[in-house]
Design a protein around this motif. Structure first.
Motif, PDB file in Angstrom:
ATOM      1  N   PHE A 167       0.824  -1.208   0.000  1.00 33.98           N
ATOM      2  CA  PHE A 167       0.000   0.000   0.000  1.00 33.98           C
ATOM      3  C   PHE A 167       0.859   1.260   0.000  1.00 33.98           C
ATOM      4  N   ARG A 168       1.867   1.275   0.866  1.00 27.33           N
ATOM      5  CA  ARG A 168       2.706   2.468   0.949  1.00 27.33           C
ATOM      6  C   ARG A 168       3.490   2.693  -0.347  1.00 27.33           C
ATOM      7  N   LEU A 169       3.902   1.609  -0.963  1.00 24.38           N
ATOM      8  CA  LEU A 169       4.587   1.748  -2.252  1.00 24.38           C
ATOM      9  C   LEU A 169       3.645   2.290  -3.321  1.00 24.38           C
ATOM     10  N   LEU A 170       2.393   1.855  -3.289  1.00 23.94           N
ATOM     11  CA  LEU A 170       1.410   2.378  -4.245  1.00 23.94           C
ATOM     12  C   LEU A 170       1.174   3.866  -4.025  1.00 23.94           C
ATOM     13  N   VAL A 171       1.104   4.270  -2.760  1.00 23.93           N
ATOM     14  CA  VAL A 171       0.942   5.695  -2.457  1.00 23.93           C
ATOM     15  C   VAL A 171       2.170   6.473  -2.955  1.00 23.93           C
ATOM     16  N   ALA A 172       3.348   5.882  -2.777  1.00 24.25           N
ATOM     17  CA  ALA A 172       4.568   6.526  -3.268  1.00 24.25           C
ATOM     18  C   ALA A 172       4.525   6.688  -4.784  1.00 24.25           C
ATOM     19  N   LEU A 173       4.103   5.640  -5.494  1.00 26.46           N
ATOM     20  CA  LEU A 173       3.982   5.727  -6.946  1.00 26.46           C
ATOM     21  C   LEU A 173       2.984   6.806  -7.338  1.00 26.46           C
TER      22      LEU A 173
ATOM     23  N   ALA B  38       1.529  11.855  -9.836  1.00 24.84           N
ATOM     24  CA  ALA B  38       0.354  12.735  -9.828  1.00 24.84           C
ATOM     25  C   ALA B  38       0.673  14.077 -10.487  1.00 24.84           C
ATOM     26  N   SER B  39      -0.094  14.397 -11.492  1.00 24.88           N
ATOM     27  CA  SER B  39       0.026  15.685 -12.192  1.00 24.88           C
ATOM     28  C   SER B  39       1.406  15.923 -12.786  1.00 24.88           C
ATOM     29  N   ASP B  40       2.098  14.847 -13.150  1.00 21.35           N
ATOM     30  CA  ASP B  40       3.429  14.985 -13.740  1.00 21.35           C
ATOM     31  C   ASP B  40       3.522  14.043 -14.941  1.00 21.35           C
ATOM     32  N   GLN B  41       3.294  14.578 -16.117  1.00 18.41           N
ATOM     33  CA  GLN B  41       3.238  13.752 -17.315  1.00 18.41           C
ATOM     34  C   GLN B  41       4.554  13.054 -17.598  1.00 18.41           C
ATOM     35  N   THR B  42       5.650  13.745 -17.373  1.00 13.79           N
ATOM     36  CA  THR B  42       6.951  13.129 -17.637  1.00 13.79           C
ATOM     37  C   THR B  42       7.204  11.959 -16.706  1.00 13.79           C
ATOM     38  N   ALA B  43       6.880  12.119 -15.410  1.00 11.63           N
ATOM     39  CA  ALA B  43       7.032  11.021 -14.452  1.00 11.63           C
ATOM     40  C   ALA B  43       6.092   9.871 -14.802  1.00 11.63           C
ATOM     41  N   GLN B  44       4.921  10.195 -15.320  1.00 10.85           N
ATOM     42  CA  GLN B  44       3.979   9.149 -15.742  1.00 10.85           C
ATOM     43  C   GLN B  44       4.565   8.356 -16.909  1.00 10.85           C
ATOM     44  N   ASP B  45       5.139   9.057 -17.870  1.00  7.73           N
ATOM     45  CA  ASP B  45       5.745   8.371 -19.011  1.00  7.73           C
ATOM     46  C   ASP B  45       6.882   7.462 -18.558  1.00  7.73           C
TER      47      ASP B  45
ATOM     48  N   THR C 257       2.748  -0.173 -14.909  1.00  9.85           N
ATOM     49  CA  THR C 257       1.324  -0.450 -15.138  1.00  9.85           C
ATOM     50  C   THR C 257       1.020  -1.937 -15.043  1.00  9.85           C
ATOM     51  N   SER C 258       1.776  -2.738 -15.781  1.00 10.88           N
ATOM     52  CA  SER C 258       1.534  -4.187 -15.741  1.00 10.88           C
ATOM     53  C   SER C 258       1.957  -4.781 -14.403  1.00 10.88           C
ATOM     54  N   GLN C 259       2.921  -4.161 -13.747  1.00 12.72           N
ATOM     55  CA  GLN C 259       3.434  -4.678 -12.475  1.00 12.72           C
ATOM     56  C   GLN C 259       2.405  -4.577 -11.350  1.00 12.72           C
ATOM     57  N   ILE C 260       1.648  -3.491 -11.298  1.00 13.59           N
ATOM     58  CA  ILE C 260       0.728  -3.282 -10.173  1.00 13.59           C
ATOM     59  C   ILE C 260      -0.709  -3.691 -10.472  1.00 13.59           C
ATOM     60  N   ALA C 261      -0.998  -4.037 -11.728  1.00  7.77           N
ATOM     61  CA  ALA C 261      -2.379  -4.361 -12.108  1.00  7.77           C
ATOM     62  C   ALA C 261      -2.983  -5.466 -11.243  1.00  7.77           C
TER      63      ALA C 261
ATOM     64  N   CYS D 271      -6.332   2.234  -3.980  1.00  2.00           N
ATOM     65  CA  CYS D 271      -5.177   3.060  -4.332  1.00  2.00           C
ATOM     66  C   CYS D 271      -4.575   2.618  -5.656  1.00  2.00           C
ATOM     67  N   CYS D 272      -4.516   1.301  -5.867  1.00  5.40           N
ATOM     68  CA  CYS D 272      -3.967   0.787  -7.114  1.00  5.40           C
ATOM     69  C   CYS D 272      -4.775   1.283  -8.308  1.00  5.40           C
ATOM     70  N   GLN D 273      -6.086   1.226  -8.214  1.00 11.61           N
ATOM     71  CA  GLN D 273      -6.926   1.688  -9.319  1.00 11.61           C
ATOM     72  C   GLN D 273      -6.689   3.163  -9.616  1.00 11.61           C
ATOM     73  N   LEU D 274      -6.457   3.952  -8.573  1.00 12.89           N
ATOM     74  CA  LEU D 274      -6.218   5.374  -8.768  1.00 12.89           C
ATOM     75  C   LEU D 274      -4.863   5.638  -9.418  1.00 12.89           C
ATOM     76  N   VAL D 275      -3.866   4.835  -9.057  1.00 14.50           N
ATOM     77  CA  VAL D 275      -2.561   4.981  -9.699  1.00 14.50           C
ATOM     78  C   VAL D 275      -2.667   4.638 -11.182  1.00 14.50           C
ATOM     79  N   LEU D 276      -3.355   3.535 -11.477  1.00 17.44           N
ATOM     80  CA  LEU D 276      -3.529   3.140 -12.875  1.00 17.44           C
ATOM     81  C   LEU D 276      -4.283   4.201 -13.663  1.00 17.44           C
ATOM     82  N   LYS D 277      -5.228   4.852 -13.012  1.00 18.88           N
ATOM     83  CA  LYS D 277      -5.975   5.925 -13.676  1.00 18.88           C
ATOM     84  C   LYS D 277      -5.032   7.075 -14.053  1.00 18.88           C
TER      85      LYS D 277
END
Length: 767
Positions: free
Chosen positions: A714-720, A725-732, A740-744, A758-764
């Motif tokens: 959970f904490r790692l997902l929050v870290a991700l 969040a709001s950073d397109q370059t970090a998302q890329d 994406t495939s790792q946390i699905a 939290c996982c669903q929100l990260v994937l979003k």
């Protein structure tokens, strides 16, 4: 008429003035490709309009200060819909071009030696390999991470299409598999330098080597097939779209076409080194060689060269000279060779060679299945039939030249052996590496070799030469909590994931739980058995107890004193088998503003000393209790601005050491590790430091490979989530690492519900 599946010359493309070292098919224009050369240029070639054959140079790219050794195409994006061209050179730089401008769009600097291999991945990720023994991951003009582990030059890199996996092949004879910046596996089997890599699928790849073999591997580590046919170094590989058939080129002057696991066709070229190849969109094969020419081969009759051009190519090939040492001709005894009538008997495989005696010459012929005849491929020189050869013996081998090099006046001499069939640049590179000399001398040595062997044929006696340098001729029981990240992260089974209460989380998460009575009881117990020089007096124990009470009770009237803080710091250096209760006090104390100020930055050296001490307790071989408490102490340092500043300054070292603990099988360590990554992510949120965010993503991704405890996950997902969040370059970047495939797999977790939500929100965020 050619047989249905045989390749013939389509065209020869002049333009480069020196060796063509890299080729890559482009996305635009249709059918175009890019070449790079030792002449310091790159060139974009576009096919001529039908019915004309051949290619026309669209434009020439400049920008490197020395020879260009590799090229790759970066896939089209919204910003660059035609894609980009990346080239690597001996000037240690990577230049990135658009397809319609001759000057670089930008230049990537960071390698310390020749950049000799490049590969591009999704979202604009670029992977480079260098003679400096490292590979680097780049995104948006910045180096995201450096892959370290090879002990010699990295000659080949590729990015696998899925899972965020990367591969590097090296002169240390190994291939390494990387994920999120960490080496996951080392492949061994090649007996010499690994020179090329090519992707077969998500799970398979090819490698080629100076050992004359090609190997097919599974990413799980197994070598599933070894291919032999080449007779000298193999430099490059390219795979056909079917993922099974491929082509290879090498120092034996050949292009070889492999189908259904067999070498089905061998095409010899009138150039010693066939450096590179690529497969064009129409299935044709482009190759680049040491004679500066690009040649395109096709199996489509309409695209084959005219009969006159095919004959001219064959004539040029027949006039070349062949050194037996560089091919598959074996030891030659002229008196035992047959005459021309030996060619009346057909060959039994494509590429088979035969030698015949023609007067006082030895001629080499190759069997062409396509034409059902023997084709002359050159005159053989330098064999035992050539009594005029005058070789020089050095370290058990014969060379055409052995130069004596003096670096400093009066210093020891060095020997530089060379054969005229060798590559002078590679010889110079190997000489500098062997003698631990600066790569800055590469041009000097290579040009010395070229100048002093100019005009000499195989077997010539060594001339006197001017030296290129001188010019002369020649674990804690008191603290095992797994507390959550605070009240906001309580059970949330009834909430909808459309409301993101999880990230970004920018306030530090700390480890607060403590039982001061148990901690002091353990400390006194261990103190009783401590070695004499470490045993604490009752006065010191009392001082530490007062400190512990003052930092644990927010209503305490007494504040920590300078003397108490100094005693705590000194006692934290107790022997590792008894220090853990002191570390527990330290873990609690650094939350206090006064202690945080003093230990983390009252003096810059004090902060670094604290950081280094904690890192020493986190070594992989250290005691688990100490590892956990050191991690928790680092997490709690984030409670004060001094501690936060210290850890941001020491981020690279701290996260690198923390990453080493991913594989430790201990859930409390995993929770502390995940919390540390989360605190870094929170501190970096909204900041432009993409390299730091890349390391957070890398460590989080690596930890998710081994962490099982749901709180740590959970904490790692929050870290991700906080990082992207709001950073397109970090998302890329996260997507390029395969996050994406790792946390699905966590999207369906309902116990606790916060993990799945939290996982669903990260994937979003990563859509």
């Amino acid at each position: 008429m050619a047989s249905p599946n045989s390749y013939k010359l389509s065209c020869s493309i002049p333009g480069h003035e020196m060796d063509v070292r890299g080729l890559s098919a482009a996305f635009f224009p249709d059918g175009a490709f890019v070449s790079v050369s030792r002449d310091r240029t790159g060139r974009v070639w576009v096919p001529n309009a039908s019915p004309d054959r051949g290619f026309t140079e669209m434009h020439c790219m400049t920008g490197h200060q020395n020879f260009v050794s590799c090229v790759c195409i970066i896939a089209p994006s919204d910003t660059y819909p035609r894609g980009l061209i990346a080239t690597g050179g001996n000037d240690h730089n990577i230049c990135v071009f658009t397809l319609d401008q001759p000057q670089p769009l930008f230049t990537l600097k960071g390698h310390k030696n020749t950049v000799c291999t490049l590969s591009s991945g999704k979202f604009g990720t670029l992977l480079s390999g260098s003679w400096d023994t490292t590979a680097k991951v780049w995104l948006n003009e910045k180096c995201m991470m450096t892959l370290q582990g090879h002990t010699a030059a990295v000659w080949a890199v590729v990015i696998l299409p899925e899972q965020g996996l990367m591969l590097s092949g090296s002169a240390d004879k190994t291939i390494k598999l990387w994920k999120a910046g960490r080496c996951e596996k080392t492949f061994t089997g090649h007996e010499d330098c690994v020179r090329g890599l090519a992707v077969v699928s998500d799970m398979e790849f090819f490698s080629c080597s100076n050992d004359t073999s090609i190997r097919r591997w599974l990413v799980t580590g197994e070598c599933v097939q070894v291919y032999y046919s080449h007779t000298n170094y193999i430099y490059s590989l390219a795979v056909f779209p079917n993922g099974q058939d491929f082509v290879s080129t090498g120092e034996d002057r050949t292009l070889r076409i492999w189908k259904q696991g067999e070498c089905q066709q061998t095409i010899r070229l009138p150039a010693q080194s066939v450096w590179c190849c690529c497969i064009l969109p129409n299935g044709d094969i482009a190759v680049g060689a040491s004679d500066g020419l690009i040649r395109v081969f096709t199996e489509v009759e309409d695209r084959m060269a005219s009969p006159q051009d095919l004959q001219a190519f064959e004539d040029e090939l027949s006039k070349t000279t062949i050194d037996p040492k560089t091919g598959d001709l074996g030891d030659i005894k002229m008196e035992d060779l047959p005459g021309r009538d030996h060619l009346d008997e057909p060959g039994n495989r494509d590429g088979q060679t035969r030698l015949i005696k023609e007067g006082q010459k030895v001629e080499a012929y190759q069997w062409s299945v396509a034409d059902s005849r023997w084709m002359k491929i050159g005159d053989v020189v330098g064999g035992s039939n050539q009594q005029t050869s005058k070789k020089v013996n050095y370290e058990g081998k014969e060379y055409d030249f052995v130069f004596t090099i003096d670096i400093n006046e009066g210093g020891p001499s060095m020997k530089l052996p060379y054969n005229v069939t060798d590559d002078p640049w590679l010889t110079a590179h190997n000489f500098l590496q062997k003698n631990e000399l600066s790569p800055m001398f590469l041009d000097q040595v290579a040009n010395f070799i070229i100048e002093n062997t100019k005009g000499h044929t195989l077997g010539a006696a060594p001339p006197s030469a001017a030296d290129p340098f001188t010019g002369k001729a020649t674990g804690s029981t008191s603290c095992i909590d797994t507390q959550s990240c605070g009240g906001a992260y309580s059970s949330a089974a009834s909430r909808q994931t459309s409301t993101n209460i999880y990230f970004p989380k920018t306030d530090g998460v700390t480890f607060e739980q403590a039982n001061a009575t148990q901690i002091m009881a353990k400390l006194r117990e261990l103190n009783g058995g401590a070695p004499g020089e470490y045993r604490l007096s009752e006065e010191v124990l009392g001082s530490l107890e007062k400190l512990l009470v003052s930092v644990c009770d927010p209503c305490a009237s007494e504040q920590p004193t300078t003397e108490q803080i100094s005693l705590l710091w000194k006692t934290s250096h107790w022997p590792e088998d008894i220090v853990f209760p002191v570390l527990d006090i330290l873990r609690l104390a650094v939350r206090h503003p006064q202690v945080n100020e003093s230990l983390c930055g009252g003096d810059a050296d004090d902060g670094v000393a604290l950081c280094n001490h904690l890192l020493s307790l986190m070594k992989p071989q250290a005691r688990p209790a100490n590892q956990m408490l050191a991690l928790r102490t680092l997490c709690n340092c984030f409670s004060g601005w001094r501690g936060r500043a210290l850890l941001l300054a020491q981020r690279e070292a701290v996260l690198s050491r923390a990453a080493d603990l991913c594989s430790v099988c201990n859930k409390n360590i995993h929770i502390a590790l995940a919390t540390l990554v989360l605190n870094y992510a929170g501190s970096l949120h909204g900041q432009p430091d993409l390299e730091a965010k890349a390391q957070c993503l890398s460590v989080a991704s690596a930890a998710l490979e081994s962490v099982q405890d749901k709180e740590a996950v959970f904490r790692l997902l929050v870290a991700l989530g906080t990082t992207v969040a709001s950073d397109q370059t970090a998302q890329d970047l996260a997507k390029s690492l395969g996050v994406t495939s790792q946390i699905a797999k966590y999207t369906s977790v309902t116990d606790p519900a916060k993990v799945g939500e939290c996982c669903q929100l990260v994937l979003k965020e990563l859509q």
